[in-house]
Enzyme design. Structure first.
Site, short mmCIF file in Angstrom:
data_model
loop_
_atom_site.label_atom_id
_atom_site.label_comp_id
_atom_site.label_asym_id
_atom_site.label_seq_id
_atom_site.Cartn_x
_atom_site.Cartn_y
_atom_site.Cartn_z
N ILE A 1 6.88 -11.16 -9.04
CA ILE A 1 7.84 -11.89 -9.87
C ILE A 1 8.27 -13.22 -9.27
O ILE A 1 8.60 -14.16 -10.00
CB ILE A 1 9.07 -11.00 -10.19
CG1 ILE A 1 9.86 -11.62 -11.35
CG2 ILE A 1 9.91 -10.76 -8.95
CD1 ILE A 1 10.89 -10.70 -11.95
N LEU A 2 8.24 -13.33 -7.94
CA LEU A 2 8.60 -14.61 -7.32
C LEU A 2 7.42 -15.58 -7.28
O LEU A 2 7.59 -16.73 -6.88
CB LEU A 2 9.14 -14.38 -5.91
CG LEU A 2 10.51 -13.71 -5.83
CD1 LEU A 2 10.97 -13.57 -4.39
CD2 LEU A 2 11.56 -14.48 -6.64
N TYR B 1 -6.82 0.08 3.86
CA TYR B 1 -7.23 -0.91 2.86
C TYR B 1 -8.72 -0.78 2.55
O TYR B 1 -9.57 -1.17 3.35
CB TYR B 1 -6.93 -2.32 3.34
CG TYR B 1 -5.47 -2.58 3.68
CD1 TYR B 1 -4.44 -1.83 3.10
CD2 TYR B 1 -5.12 -3.57 4.57
CE1 TYR B 1 -3.12 -2.07 3.41
CE2 TYR B 1 -3.79 -3.83 4.88
CZ TYR B 1 -2.80 -3.08 4.30
OH TYR B 1 -1.48 -3.32 4.61
N ASP C 1 -3.99 -9.76 9.32
CA ASP C 1 -3.53 -8.37 9.35
C ASP C 1 -4.39 -7.52 8.43
O ASP C 1 -4.64 -7.88 7.27
CB ASP C 1 -2.07 -8.28 8.89
CG ASP C 1 -1.61 -6.84 8.75
OD1 ASP C 1 -1.41 -6.18 9.79
OD2 ASP C 1 -1.48 -6.36 7.60
N LYS D 1 -3.48 -1.11 11.83
CA LYS D 1 -2.45 -0.09 11.72
C LYS D 1 -2.96 1.28 12.14
O LYS D 1 -4.17 1.52 12.16
CB LYS D 1 -1.91 -0.05 10.28
CG LYS D 1 -1.35 -1.42 9.85
CD LYS D 1 -0.83 -1.42 8.45
CE LYS D 1 -0.29 -2.81 8.09
NZ LYS D 1 -1.39 -3.79 7.87
N ASN E 1 7.68 -10.17 -3.81
CA ASN E 1 8.24 -8.94 -4.40
C ASN E 1 7.36 -8.39 -5.51
O ASN E 1 7.79 -8.14 -6.63
CB ASN E 1 9.66 -9.17 -4.91
CG ASN E 1 10.68 -9.21 -3.79
OD1 ASN E 1 11.44 -10.15 -3.66
ND2 ASN E 1 10.70 -8.18 -2.95
#
Length: 326
Positions: free
Chosen positions: A236-237, A56, A51, A80, A233
């Site tokens: 943090i994960l 970007y 993707d 996109k 996220n």
């Protein structure tokens, strides 16, 4: 690597997919060689869905992805629409978080002509003769003032959706949808328009399950697939609740850190790693067809792919529900 069918489109997506934002120099410079090595690592791990987006690196990501895929077969590619690139002087290139982007500014355009032009320009930058999936990029309330958002919705419903429908009917693309961060943005579109797929960032994760309450059941009912992005996220994960951890593009607040600490403690007691669970959790829903991860580091891409090899018991995901955001 396992694949999942994208509705009735004829496309199959690998359960892990490569997001090409980082190789567009997001937050830090990335050499051409480094970008290629990251995609090689993804390909060698079995990833076949890539993707990208005009936004970007202001075209840099599309150029790199096209260079990588050009001599390969069996891939699925999404880009996109909704953000057109316009050349400007170097001094006028806006700062959207990309280091040394190509010399363009970004104009939002969700009209029929804007969508068609964006599609054609993407093909030229990619140097490829097809794009399989087009996502309408960032058509969501938090990105605009109220009047501008309403105008963009009007433009999309009045022409942009027709452009995508025509591209699909002609065989130019096989699917189209929405690429956003907000659940409400999806609901605002689905109330008036049909979609094949939604790229939803950060709203159906191990920590943040706000997408599960209304959107996922609606998508299942309507036959809309979801690609889960932002599954860490904003970090943090992946890192755990360390000092400086990020959640939803900002420093993680204390209550979020406490939730993640509880989740991490439970998982580690069961012999699981936090990022391993973050990658695998979205795939517990049949509506989710792929988990999109983005990295410019070959080692990180390889490590993330390896975390998919040892499966976690779904009951362990349910056990951490009290510490998640609904």
């Amino acid at each position: 690597m396992k694949k999942r069918a994208l509705g009735e489109t004829g496309l199959e997506l690998t359960e892990l997919s490569f997001g090409a934002g980082a190789i567009g120099n997001l937050y830090r410079p990335v050499t051409q060689e480094t970008a290629m090595l990251a995609m090689v690592a993804a390909w060698d791990a079995g990833v076949r869905y890539f993707d990208t987006a005009p936004f970007y690196g202001h075209g840099l990501s599309e150029r790199r992805v096209g260079d990588f895929l050009r001599d390969k077969d069996g891939w699925v590619l999404s880009s996109k629409v909704g953000k057109l690139l316009r050349p400007v002087a170097e001094a006028d290139v806006p700062d959207h978080g990309f280091v040394d982007p190509l010399p363009f500014t970004v104009d939002f355009d969700y009209t029929y002509d804007g969508i068609m032009k964006s599609y054609e320009m993407s093909l030229a930058r990619l140097g490829l003769n097809r794009i399989d999936i087009l996502y309408v990029h960032d058509l969501e309330p938090r990105g605009f003032d109220e009047a501008t958002y309403k105008k963009h919705l009007t433009d999309f419903f009045g022409g942009g959706h027709l452009a995508l429908t025509e591209l699909k009917s002609s065989g130019a693309i096989k699917a189209f949808g929405l690429g956003v961060n907000e659940v409400q943005a999806c609901l605002n579109i689905l109330v008036q328009a049909d979609l094949d797929v939604i790229l939803l960032a950060g709203r159906f994760s191990l920590l943040d399950r706000r997408g599960a309450k209304v959107l996922l059941p609606l998508c299942e009912q309507r036959g809309v697939s979801i690609v889960a992005g932002g599954v860490f996220n904003s970090g943090i994960l992946a890192t755990g609740p360390i000092d400086g951890a990020y959640f939803d593009y900002a420093p993680a607040p204390r209550d979020i850190c406490e939730k993640v600490a509880h989740i991490q403690k439970y998982l580690e007691a069961k012999g699981h790693q936090l990022p391993q669970a973050a990658l695998q959790f979205p795939l517990t829903s049949p509506v989710i067809k792929s988990v999109l991860i983005g990295s410019a580091k070959a080692g990180s891409v390889k490590a993330n792919a390896e975390l998919m090899n040892t499966l976690i018991d779904p009951d362990d995901f349910e056990a951490v529900n009290p510490y998640t955001i609904w």
